[in-house]
Design an enzyme around this catalytic site. Structure first.
Site, mmCIF file in Angstrom:
data_model
loop_
_atom_site.group_PDB
_atom_site.id
_atom_site.type_symbol
_atom_site.label_atom_id
_atom_site.label_comp_id
_atom_site.label_asym_id
_atom_site.label_seq_id
_atom_site.Cartn_x
_atom_site.Cartn_y
_atom_site.Cartn_z
ATOM 1 N N ALA A 23 46.090 33.536 38.684
ATOM 2 C CA ALA A 23 46.421 34.676 37.823
ATOM 3 C C ALA A 23 45.630 35.914 38.221
ATOM 4 C CB ALA A 23 46.166 34.321 36.356
ATOM 5 N N GLY A 26 47.322 37.253 41.203
ATOM 6 C CA GLY A 26 48.678 37.631 40.807
ATOM 7 C C GLY A 26 48.716 38.926 40.019
ATOM 8 N N ASP A 27 47.696 39.155 39.204
ATOM 9 C CA ASP A 27 47.584 40.408 38.454
ATOM 10 C C ASP A 27 47.495 41.594 39.418
ATOM 11 O OD1 ASP A 27 47.017 42.078 36.066
ATOM 12 O OD2 ASP A 27 45.003 42.192 36.930
ATOM 13 N N ALA A 28 46.698 41.444 40.449
ATOM 14 C CA ALA A 28 46.537 42.524 41.430
ATOM 15 C C ALA A 28 47.839 42.742 42.212
ATOM 16 C CB ALA A 28 45.393 42.196 42.382
ATOM 17 N N GLU A 31 50.297 44.651 39.969
ATOM 18 C CA GLU A 31 49.922 46.059 39.797
ATOM 19 C C GLU A 31 50.245 46.869 41.052
ATOM 20 O OE1 GLU A 31 47.226 49.188 37.739
ATOM 21 O OE2 GLU A 31 47.162 47.097 37.150
#
Length: 137
Positions: A23, A26-28, A31
């Site tokens: 995660a 994956g967040d980066a 974005e």
């Protein structure tokens, strides 16, 4: 190709990682994908920021999981389940619904898995499906 992975990690090794690590990356990935899309739309800085916030938040990401659900492979559905059930050691932000936050984590796990394993084509397909249009970068 949407993202080029510098040095993909074997799927078995990625599958053994803590889902919160998936995660995290994956967040980066999400974005950067959203910012990449928006900058190509010609928005000014203020609008870039406000539009990015609309897509990079727990509520929107939870909705993306629902939109993708029928497109997921069995392996991806398992990643979503694992991500949804992950428990971090910090509380859900005050302005976020706990269920949305949990589903957003699941969404980020899915993107992180595909990114780290070098599944560039699948990652690009998912991102393009959610953002719309064609991505070239």
């Amino acid at each position: 190709m949407f993202f080029q992975v510098y040095d993909p990690i074997d799927e078995k090794d990625v599958s053994l990682m803590n889902v919160l690590q998936l995660a995290y990356i994956g967040d980066a990935v999400w974005e950067v994908a959203v910012r990449n899309h928006l900058i190509r739309q010609g928005y000014n800085l203020h609008h870039l920021h406000s539009e990015c916030i609309r897509k990079v938040n727990a509520h929107a990401q939870a909705a993306f999981v629902e939109a993708l659900y029928n497109e997921l492979t069995e392996e991806e559905a398992d990643l979503i389940r694992r991500g949804r059930n992950a428990h971090s050691h910090h509380p859900v932000p005050k302005n976020q619904d706990p269920e949305d936050y949990s589903m957003a984590t699941a969404f980020e796990v899915l993107l992180g898995f595909h990114y780290l394993t070098g599944h560039e084509e699948r990652l690009g397909k998912i991102i393009t499906l959610l953002i719309g249009g064609t991505e070239n970068g």
